[in-house]
Design a protein around this motif. Structure first.
Motif, PDB file in Angstrom:
ATOM      1  N   GLY A 137      -1.401 -40.812 -10.795  1.00  0.00           N
ATOM      2  CA  GLY A 137      -2.675 -40.148 -11.060  1.00  0.00           C
ATOM      3  C   GLY A 137      -3.886 -41.010 -10.798  1.00  0.00           C
ATOM      4  O   GLY A 137      -5.015 -40.572 -10.970  1.00  0.00           O
ATOM      5  N   ASN A 138      -3.641 -42.238 -10.368  1.00  0.00           N
ATOM      6  CA  ASN A 138      -4.774 -43.155 -10.244  1.00  0.00           C
ATOM      7  C   ASN A 138      -4.856 -43.878  -8.899  1.00  0.00           C
ATOM      8  O   ASN A 138      -5.900 -43.852  -8.251  1.00  0.00           O
ATOM      9  CB  ASN A 138      -4.690 -44.197 -11.370  1.00  0.00           C
ATOM     10  CG  ASN A 138      -5.875 -45.120 -11.391  1.00  0.00           C
ATOM     11  OD1 ASN A 138      -7.011 -44.667 -11.474  1.00  0.00           O
ATOM     12  ND2 ASN A 138      -5.623 -46.404 -11.286  1.00  0.00           N
ATOM     13  N   ALA A 139      -3.766 -44.517  -8.481  1.00  0.00           N
ATOM     14  CA  ALA A 139      -3.863 -45.486  -7.383  1.00  0.00           C
ATOM     15  C   ALA A 139      -3.322 -44.934  -6.066  1.00  0.00           C
ATOM     16  O   ALA A 139      -2.114 -44.765  -5.905  1.00  0.00           O
ATOM     17  CB  ALA A 139      -3.095 -46.754  -7.757  1.00  0.00           C
ATOM     18  N   PRO A 140      -4.207 -44.708  -5.106  1.00  0.00           N
ATOM     19  CA  PRO A 140      -3.706 -44.312  -3.784  1.00  0.00           C
ATOM     20  C   PRO A 140      -2.774 -45.365  -3.188  1.00  0.00           C
ATOM     21  O   PRO A 140      -1.840 -45.024  -2.456  1.00  0.00           O
ATOM     22  CB  PRO A 140      -4.981 -44.151  -2.944  1.00  0.00           C
ATOM     23  CG  PRO A 140      -6.083 -44.746  -3.745  1.00  0.00           C
ATOM     24  CD  PRO A 140      -5.668 -44.721  -5.156  1.00  0.00           C
ATOM     25  N   THR A 141      -3.009 -46.652  -3.522  1.00  0.00           N
ATOM     26  CA  THR A 141      -2.125 -47.701  -3.003  1.00  0.00           C
ATOM     27  C   THR A 141      -0.691 -47.509  -3.500  1.00  0.00           C
ATOM     28  O   THR A 141       0.248 -47.906  -2.812  1.00  0.00           O
ATOM     29  CB  THR A 141      -2.633 -49.112  -3.402  1.00  0.00           C
ATOM     30  OG1 THR A 141      -2.800 -49.163  -4.812  1.00  0.00           O
ATOM     31  CG2 THR A 141      -3.958 -49.419  -2.721  1.00  0.00           C
ATOM     32  N   ALA A 142      -0.503 -46.908  -4.650  1.00  0.00           N
ATOM     33  CA  ALA A 142       0.851 -46.601  -5.133  1.00  0.00           C
ATOM     34  C   ALA A 142       1.504 -45.576  -4.213  1.00  0.00           C
ATOM     35  O   ALA A 142       2.672 -45.725  -3.822  1.00  0.00           O
ATOM     36  CB  ALA A 142       0.802 -46.071  -6.575  1.00  0.00           C
ATOM     37  N   LEU A 143       0.760 -44.537  -3.847  1.00  0.00           N
ATOM     38  CA  LEU A 143       1.321 -43.510  -2.951  1.00  0.00           C
ATOM     39  C   LEU A 143       1.635 -44.094  -1.578  1.00  0.00           C
ATOM     40  O   LEU A 143       2.663 -43.782  -0.981  1.00  0.00           O
ATOM     41  CB  LEU A 143       0.357 -42.334  -2.790  1.00  0.00           C
ATOM     42  CG  LEU A 143       0.243 -41.327  -3.920  1.00  0.00           C
ATOM     43  CD1 LEU A 143      -0.539 -40.104  -3.435  1.00  0.00           C
ATOM     44  CD2 LEU A 143       1.585 -40.899  -4.475  1.00  0.00           C
ATOM     45  N   VAL A 144       0.745 -44.943  -1.079  1.00  0.00           N
ATOM     46  CA  VAL A 144       0.972 -45.561   0.238  1.00  0.00           C
ATOM     47  C   VAL A 144       2.252 -46.389   0.199  1.00  0.00           C
ATOM     48  O   VAL A 144       3.087 -46.318   1.103  1.00  0.00           O
ATOM     49  CB  VAL A 144      -0.241 -46.436   0.655  1.00  0.00           C
ATOM     50  CG1 VAL A 144       0.063 -47.218   1.933  1.00  0.00           C
ATOM     51  CG2 VAL A 144      -1.481 -45.571   0.850  1.00  0.00           C
ATOM     52  N   ARG A 145       2.443 -47.151  -0.878  1.00  0.00           N
ATOM     53  CA  ARG A 145       3.655 -47.972  -0.995  1.00  0.00           C
ATOM     54  C   ARG A 145       4.901 -47.078  -1.125  1.00  0.00           C
ATOM     55  O   ARG A 145       5.941 -47.375  -0.518  1.00  0.00           O
ATOM     56  CB  ARG A 145       3.540 -48.913  -2.191  1.00  0.00           C
ATOM     57  CG  ARG A 145       4.679 -49.927  -2.285  1.00  0.00           C
ATOM     58  CD  ARG A 145       4.737 -50.816  -1.068  1.00  0.00           C
ATOM     59  NE  ARG A 145       5.901 -51.689  -1.067  1.00  0.00           N
ATOM     60  CZ  ARG A 145       6.565 -52.045   0.039  1.00  0.00           C
ATOM     61  NH1 ARG A 145       6.190 -51.618   1.230  1.00  0.00           N
ATOM     62  NH2 ARG A 145       7.603 -52.847  -0.050  1.00  0.00           N
ATOM     63  N   LEU A 146       4.803 -45.982  -1.867  1.00  0.00           N
ATOM     64  CA  LEU A 146       5.948 -45.056  -1.969  1.00  0.00           C
ATOM     65  C   LEU A 146       6.300 -44.519  -0.582  1.00  0.00           C
ATOM     66  O   LEU A 146       7.482 -44.437  -0.221  1.00  0.00           O
ATOM     67  CB  LEU A 146       5.634 -43.892  -2.928  1.00  0.00           C
ATOM     68  CG  LEU A 146       5.557 -44.240  -4.424  1.00  0.00           C
ATOM     69  CD1 LEU A 146       5.225 -42.994  -5.234  1.00  0.00           C
ATOM     70  CD2 LEU A 146       6.858 -44.866  -4.919  1.00  0.00           C
ATOM     71  N   TYR A 147       5.297 -44.162   0.182  1.00  0.00           N
ATOM     72  CA  TYR A 147       5.517 -43.675   1.548  1.00  0.00           C
ATOM     73  C   TYR A 147       6.286 -44.709   2.372  1.00  0.00           C
ATOM     74  O   TYR A 147       7.273 -44.394   3.032  1.00  0.00           O
ATOM     75  CB  TYR A 147       4.170 -43.356   2.211  1.00  0.00           C
ATOM     76  CG  TYR A 147       4.292 -43.029   3.676  1.00  0.00           C
ATOM     77  CD1 TYR A 147       4.763 -41.796   4.106  1.00  0.00           C
ATOM     78  CD2 TYR A 147       3.950 -43.981   4.635  1.00  0.00           C
ATOM     79  CE1 TYR A 147       4.885 -41.512   5.462  1.00  0.00           C
ATOM     80  CE2 TYR A 147       4.062 -43.700   5.994  1.00  0.00           C
ATOM     81  CZ  TYR A 147       4.531 -42.469   6.392  1.00  0.00           C
ATOM     82  OH  TYR A 147       4.664 -42.187   7.733  1.00  0.00           O
ATOM     83  N   GLU A 148       5.849 -45.973   2.281  1.00  0.00           N
ATOM     84  CA  GLU A 148       6.522 -47.040   3.043  1.00  0.00           C
ATOM     85  C   GLU A 148       7.967 -47.215   2.583  1.00  0.00           C
ATOM     86  O   GLU A 148       8.879 -47.327   3.412  1.00  0.00           O
ATOM     87  CB  GLU A 148       5.762 -48.367   2.869  1.00  0.00           C
ATOM     88  CG  GLU A 148       4.374 -48.363   3.520  1.00  0.00           C
ATOM     89  CD  GLU A 148       3.511 -49.554   3.125  1.00  0.00           C
ATOM     90  OE1 GLU A 148       2.450 -49.739   3.744  1.00  0.00           O
ATOM     91  OE2 GLU A 148       3.877 -50.286   2.166  1.00  0.00           O
ATOM     92  N   LEU A 149       8.178 -47.240   1.280  1.00  0.00           N
ATOM     93  CA  LEU A 149       9.531 -47.423   0.745  1.00  0.00           C
ATOM     94  C   LEU A 149      10.457 -46.277   1.169  1.00  0.00           C
ATOM     95  O   LEU A 149      11.638 -46.494   1.457  1.00  0.00           O
ATOM     96  CB  LEU A 149       9.490 -47.521  -0.790  1.00  0.00           C
ATOM     97  CG  LEU A 149       8.880 -48.816  -1.358  1.00  0.00           C
ATOM     98  CD1 LEU A 149       8.568 -48.656  -2.838  1.00  0.00           C
ATOM     99  CD2 LEU A 149       9.837 -49.998  -1.139  1.00  0.00           C
ATOM    100  N   ILE A 150       9.919 -45.069   1.225  1.00  0.00           N
ATOM    101  CA  ILE A 150      10.720 -43.905   1.653  1.00  0.00           C
ATOM    102  C   ILE A 150      11.050 -44.030   3.138  1.00  0.00           C
ATOM    103  O   ILE A 150      12.193 -43.835   3.545  1.00  0.00           O
ATOM    104  CB  ILE A 150       9.955 -42.591   1.358  1.00  0.00           C
ATOM    105  CG1 ILE A 150       9.864 -42.363  -0.155  1.00  0.00           C
ATOM    106  CG2 ILE A 150      10.637 -41.400   2.034  1.00  0.00           C
ATOM    107  CD1 ILE A 150       8.781 -41.385  -0.570  1.00  0.00           C
ATOM    108  N   GLU A 151      10.049 -44.400   3.938  1.00  0.00           N
ATOM    109  CA  GLU A 151      10.267 -44.559   5.389  1.00  0.00           C
ATOM    110  C   GLU A 151      11.295 -45.653   5.676  1.00  0.00           C
ATOM    111  O   GLU A 151      12.083 -45.537   6.615  1.00  0.00           O
ATOM    112  CB  GLU A 151       8.936 -44.908   6.084  1.00  0.00           C
ATOM    113  CG  GLU A 151       7.931 -43.766   6.113  1.00  0.00           C
ATOM    114  CD  GLU A 151       8.404 -42.581   6.942  1.00  0.00           C
ATOM    115  OE1 GLU A 151       8.581 -42.750   8.144  1.00  0.00           O
ATOM    116  OE2 GLU A 151       8.623 -41.491   6.363  1.00  0.00           O
ATOM    117  N   GLU A 152      11.277 -46.717   4.832  1.00  0.00           N
ATOM    118  CA  GLU A 152      12.223 -47.839   5.012  1.00  0.00           C
ATOM    119  C   GLU A 152      13.576 -47.551   4.364  1.00  0.00           C
ATOM    120  O   GLU A 152      14.419 -48.434   4.282  1.00  0.00           O
ATOM    121  CB  GLU A 152      11.622 -49.118   4.389  1.00  0.00           C
ATOM    122  CG  GLU A 152      10.364 -49.627   5.085  1.00  0.00           C
ATOM    123  CD  GLU A 152       9.592 -50.654   4.235  1.00  0.00           C
ATOM    124  OE1 GLU A 152      10.105 -51.087   3.181  1.00  0.00           O
ATOM    125  OE2 GLU A 152       8.458 -50.997   4.621  1.00  0.00           O
TER     126      GLU A 152
END
Lengths: 213, 213
Positions: A137-152
Motif C-alpha cells: 500500500g505504500n512503496a512502488p519499489t516493493a512492487l518493482v522488486r516483486l515484478y523482478e522476483l517473479i520474472e526471475e
C-alpha cells in the motif's frame, strides 16, 4: 447548533454505510464477484474513484479466498497495513501477517545496496517457505522488486494486492504487476494506501468468515 | 513492455513527490502556515480534495506544534493510526501515542452502555492527566464523545484532528468539533481515515524536527 445526528446503533453503522454506498453507486458497472472488495475500499476512503480504478486479474478474488483457506500468509510493506488487517480471522485458517520494514537486517541490506527498505523486505519475504499474498500500500519499489522476483522465477505468490499511493513510479509499478501472470488486485493510477491494502485483505477475509471477533 | 520507471533515488522520492504536488496545486489558495499539512495529506492519499476540505481553527498548526514541544501525548481511535505516527520524533519531546480501542475494560464498558468502543476509549483518554492531542481517523462516535466531554468541561485538549471517514454521522461529527472553542484540524465532508490522521500528526512532527530516524 443545527447539527443533527442520524440515530444508527453501533452494530448497524457498517450495514447502513454499505447501503448508502450501494445506493450512490447506482448502476455503475462492477465486475461480478468483486463487489464487496470495491465497496469496502469506498467504505474505507469515502472515495468513489475505487469503483473505476480497481483492476482484477481473472478470478483473483476466488483464487485469493482459496489461498487464505489453504493457510496463506500476508506480507505488507508498512506496519500500518499490518495493524489494519484482521489477524484473528486470518489465524483461523493458519495464516499470519508479516512486515519486515523495521527489521535491522533489512535496513542494513538496503543501505549497502542503495535500495529502499521496501525492496530489501520483499527479498526477505521471498525467502519464506509459505504460500504468500503481498499487500503493498505504500512503496512502488516493493512492487518493482516483486515484478523482478517473479520474472526471475524466484517467487510465485498467490496474489499481489498492488495499491501503493503516490507520485513517483506508482502508476508504472502497478502496470508492471499487471503484466505478470500472477493473480492481482491493483488500484490503477496514483491512488491507494496502507488503509486500502489492509481493507482489501479484510474484504477477502470477511467474504470467508464474517465472524470478526 | 512499455513501462518506463522514473530514475529517482530512494532518498529523493519524497522530495520529488512534493514538487509534483506543489506543481499540480498551481495557484490553489492554501492558508499560510498550513501548506505542509495539506501537502502531506495529498501525498498520503494522492487525493487533491484535501486542498479544499481541510479546515483549521485559528493558529491551529502553531498551537499544535507548541503542545508537542511541551510534551503533549497523542490519542488515536485505531491501532492503524497509532502504527503510522512517527513515535521517535514525538518521544524526543516526551510524548507518547495511546490507543485504548483493544483494551478489555473499554470493550466491557462499551458493551454495558450499548455505546461504541470508540466512545468508551475517549472517556478513558479523558482520565489521563496529560496534555492531549486527539487524532481521530475512523470513528465519528469518538468525535461526538469528545464534543460532549468538552461541553461538560471534562476535557480541554490541545488539538483535535477530526478526520474520520465514512457515511454515517461523519459529516455531522466534524461540524460539532468545529463548533467548539478547541483548536482543530478537520477534513470537512466524508473523507479522511487512519492514514490521514497519522499523516497530519507526522506533518506537525516533521515541522518541528525533520530528523525522523
Amino acid at each position: 447548533m443545527k447539527v443533527e445526528l442520524e440515530n444508527v446503533k453501533p452494530m448497524d453503522i457498517e450495514k447502513r454505510s454499505f447501503e448508502i454506498i450501494t445506493e450512490e453507486l447506482g448502476d455503475t458497472p462492477l465486475l461480478p464477484g468483486t463487489e464487496l472488495v470495491v465497496k469496502r475500499c469506498i467504505h474505507t476512503s469515502a472515495d468513489f474513484d475505487y469503483a473505476k480504478n480497481l483492476c482484477f486479474s481473472e478470478n483473483a478474488v476466488e483464487k485469493a479466498i482459496q489461498a487464505i483457506k489453504d493457510g496463506a500468509c500476508i506480507v505488507t510493506d508498512t506496519q500500518m497495513a499490518k495493524a489494519g488487517i484482521n489477524k484473528r480471522v486470518l489465524a483461523r485458517y493458519g495464516g499470519e501477517v508479516y512486515c519486515f520494514m523495521s527489521d535491522e537486517d533489512v535496513a542494513k541490506i538496503a543501505k549497502e545496496n542503495g535500495s529502499t527498505r521496501a525492496t530489501a523486505s520483499m527479498d526477505k519475504a521471498a525467502g519464506l517457505d509459505k504460500k504468500l499474498i503481498f499487500a503493498i500500500g505504500n512503496a512502488p519499489t516493493a512492487l518493482v522488486r516483486l515484478y523482478e522476483l517473479i520474472e526471475e522465477k524466484k517467487l510465485d505468490p498467490e496474489l499481489i494486492i498492488g495499491v501503493p499511493v503516490g507520485f513517483v513510479n506508482v502508476v508504472q509499478s502497478k502496470e508492471l504487476i499487471m503484466h505478470t501472470d500472477v493473480p492481482y488486485i491493483v488500484a490503477r493510477g496514483r491512488k491507494g494506501g496502507s488503509n486500502i491494502a489492509a481493507c482489501i485483505c479484510n474484504a477477502l477475509l470477511y467474504m470467508i468468515d464474517n465472524n470478526r471477533g
